[in-house]
Design an enzyme around this catalytic site. Structure first.
Site, PDB file in Angstrom:
ATOM      1  N   CYS A  34       0.841  -1.204   0.000  1.00  0.00           N
ATOM      2  CA  CYS A  34       0.000   0.000   0.000  1.00  0.00           C
ATOM      3  C   CYS A  34       0.880   1.260   0.000  1.00  0.00           C
ATOM      4  O   CYS A  34       1.565   1.528  -0.970  1.00  0.00           O
ATOM      5  CB  CYS A  34      -0.976  -0.036   1.178  1.00  0.00           C
ATOM      6  SG  CYS A  34      -2.343   1.142   1.027  1.00  0.00           S
TER       7      CYS A  34
ATOM      8  N   HIS B 152      -3.580  -5.399   0.689  1.00  0.00           N
ATOM      9  CA  HIS B 152      -3.020  -5.800   1.992  1.00  0.00           C
ATOM     10  C   HIS B 152      -3.002  -7.324   2.134  1.00  0.00           C
ATOM     11  O   HIS B 152      -3.995  -7.921   2.538  1.00  0.00           O
ATOM     12  CB  HIS B 152      -3.841  -5.181   3.127  1.00  0.00           C
ATOM     13  CG  HIS B 152      -3.632  -3.708   3.272  1.00  0.00           C
ATOM     14  ND1 HIS B 152      -2.622  -3.170   4.047  1.00  0.00           N
ATOM     15  CD2 HIS B 152      -4.279  -2.653   2.729  1.00  0.00           C
ATOM     16  CE1 HIS B 152      -2.671  -1.848   3.975  1.00  0.00           C
ATOM     17  NE2 HIS B 152      -3.663  -1.511   3.179  1.00  0.00           N
TER      18      HIS B 152
ATOM     19  N   GLU C 234      -1.635  -9.021   4.368  1.00  0.00           N
ATOM     20  CA  GLU C 234      -1.636  -9.421   5.787  1.00  0.00           C
ATOM     21  C   GLU C 234      -3.035  -9.610   6.357  1.00  0.00           C
ATOM     22  O   GLU C 234      -3.217 -10.235   7.408  1.00  0.00           O
ATOM     23  CB  GLU C 234      -0.858  -8.391   6.626  1.00  0.00           C
ATOM     24  CG  GLU C 234      -1.508  -7.030   6.787  1.00  0.00           C
ATOM     25  CD  GLU C 234      -1.222  -6.045   5.661  1.00  0.00           C
ATOM     26  OE1 GLU C 234      -1.313  -4.837   5.915  1.00  0.00           O
ATOM     27  OE2 GLU C 234      -0.910  -6.486   4.535  1.00  0.00           O
TER      28      GLU C 234
END
Length: 525
Positions: A86, A181, A183
């Site tokens: 990002c 993202h 994660e």
């Protein structure tokens, strides 16, 4: 230990994303040690740290703003793989000669990216295939700016209709950027993307395992404390229990635990702690029965913050009294864990995680005459639980729901009295027992009973009675920052309610709390 489990490590530079801790956890789940540092680490510090790979986190700033943060130059000069996520991708693009601008379409939430070209990062990874045979990934986006021109040396990795450059790579240098993202669990292939980056591209060995962590921690404790004596405040909670088990394995009888029974614990909790540690494991535990002292100090106190302070200060007072009876203790052990450390450390720029005072970091009395040993300070909570199992602690203890430091003191609204605590203990025990019986305990993140100091009319047989009210609370949450009330089956709630009213003479009514967080907090006080 033959191998240094910290030698294979990934450095995460934090630009202020709410997801940064998730990145660290995901890397560790792959079996590699990772640490979070503020983005303004110096070039010298980064070289000295000597990471096997670097990840640049997301963040709330705009790369297009003049004073927004940048990655240190050493990140791109070290010769190690770099993954920008990002904001991290945007600053990488801008610093290496690309261009970023604010997007007319902001992307927040679920998106589908189309994989473009060949890359070691996305090799053999897909969620769907489009009509042209192209790989599609289900991902989580959260950005306003976007890269509009890649640096000359980069190739396109992924795109969406509103974000043509959603991923980019310089394969030769092993530099990668993704606008989404990986994660976050909503990015379904996130774990595989991190496995590719950390294990294959960076070539890290997966040494970060529960067995290795335990072995390493034991070695470090022995090296640090030598033959000195160590003192631990044992609460029965997960962190202090794991510290007790770990230290006992490392240094045996050099450890003494003080267990302060404040009269505000769950049903039979004090006896369970003594059975587990003193009886079964042979740990030296001093039990201080301080119920009368705590209740006398809480007499007449209604304010929740005041109650918390009194309980905290009285704990220190009792702990100090017991500690003073012990001879030649040099070290104080604490259950500090990694999120405590992150929250208490912020970079001078203030862009790292928010500083807040935490009960296990820096909250000790100034005059405490001990040196600290904190064997869990590198670990996230889920890792603490895993090494608890590795050390032989029972699953039910290690995966027990969180319990507040002040105990039942903040689950009894208003003034705390022994009568109220006894009623609440019984009600809570019934609730938890029935949740376990119905296989709902581990489906909820936290569940407990609350004592309401209001009386309500009830009827038992032909007799009218006027007794106390109990509220039940059960929530589902991932991070405890937000939570929704658990939609427990009506027949389960009915059974719990009937048992509480029939088995506890002081209760006439049971309510179920259907408030989510926000606006309500999980605990009532």
């Amino acid at each position: 230990m033959t191998q240094n489990i910290h030698s294979q490590r990934v450095l995460i530079l934090d630009f202020g994303s709410q997801y940064t801790q998730l990145i660290a956890r995901r890397i560790r789940e792959v079996g590699v040690f990772s640490e979070i540092r503020a983005f303004d680490m110096t070039d010298e510090e980064i070289r000295e740290y000597n990471p096997k790979a670097i990840i640049l986190s997301g963040g709330p700033e705009s790369v297009t703003a003049g004073a927004s943060p940048r990655a240190p130059e050493a990140v791109f000069e070290l010769g190690v793989p770099v993954l920008g996520i990002c904001y991290g991708m945007q600053t990488m693009a801008e610093q290496l000669g690309g261009r970023v601008q604010s997007s007319e379409v902001r992307e927040f939430g679920y998106a589908q990216v189309r994989v473009a070209g060949e890359s070691a990062l996305f090799r053999d990874i897909k969620d769907h295939v489009d009509s042209d045979g192209g790989a599609l990934l289900d991902v989580w986006m959260s950005h306003g700016d976007k890269v509009i021109a890649m640096p000359d040396t980069f190739s396109l990795l992924a795109s969406t209709p509103s974000c043509p450059i959603a991923g980019m790579s310089w394969e030769e240098k092993r530099f990668y950027g993704v606008q989404f993202h990986p994660e976050v669990t909503h990015t379904l292939q996130g774990k595989r993307i991190f496995e590719h980056f950390v294990l294959e591209i960076a070539g890290c060995e997966p040494l970060w395992t529960p067995a290795n962590i335990v072995e390493d921690a034991i070695e470090r404790v022995r090296e640090k404390v030598g033959s000195d004596k160590v003192l631990l405040g044992l609460s029965g909670g997960v962190d202090s229990s794991v510290v007790a088990a770990l230290l006992h394995r490392a240094i045996g009888d050099q450890l003494t635990c003080v267990f302060v029974d404040n009269g505000l614990l769950r049903k039979q909790e004090g006896d369970q702690v003594m059975d587990m540690f003193a009886k079964n494991m042979g740990v030296k535990v001093v039990r201080a029965d301080a119920e009368d002292l705590f209740l006398s100090k809480l007499h007449g106190i209604n304010d929740p913050e005041q109650k918390r302070k009194i309980i905290g200060n009285t704990f220190i007072e009792v702990f100090d009294t017991e500690a003073a009876k012990l001879q030649n203790v040099k070290w104080l052990a604490q259950g500090t864990i990694y999120p405590d450390v992150i929250e208490s450390a912020a970079s001078k720029t203030g862009k790292a995680h928010v500083i807040k005072s935490h009960h296990n970091v820096g909250g000790l009395p100034e005059d405490m005459q001990f040196e600290l040993v904190e064997p869990l300070r590198e670990l996230f909570k889920d890792e603490v639980r895993k090494i608890g199992l590795e050390l032989g602690l029972p699953y039910d203890m290690v995966y027990r729901h969180p319990f507040p430091g002040p105990g039942l003191g903040v689950r009894i609204l208003g003034e705390v009295k022994k009568e109220y605590a006894d009623i609440l203990r019984e009600a809570d025990a019934i609730f938890i027992e029935e949740l376990r019986n119905a296989d709902w305990y581990h489906k909820t993140s936290q569940a407990f009973a609350v004592f309401l100091p209001v009386k309500s009319v009830g009827v038992v047989g032909d007799a009218r009675r006027y007794e106390w009210v109990i509220s039940l609370r059960a929530v589902e949450t991932v991070d405890f920052m937000t939570a929704r009330w658990a939609h427990l089956p009506y027949d389960l709630l009915e059974k719990v309610s009937n048992r509480i009213i029939n088995e506890i003479s002081g209760v006439s009514r049971v309510a179920y709390d259907v408030s989510s967080k926000p606006p309500a907090t999980i605990e009532w006080e």
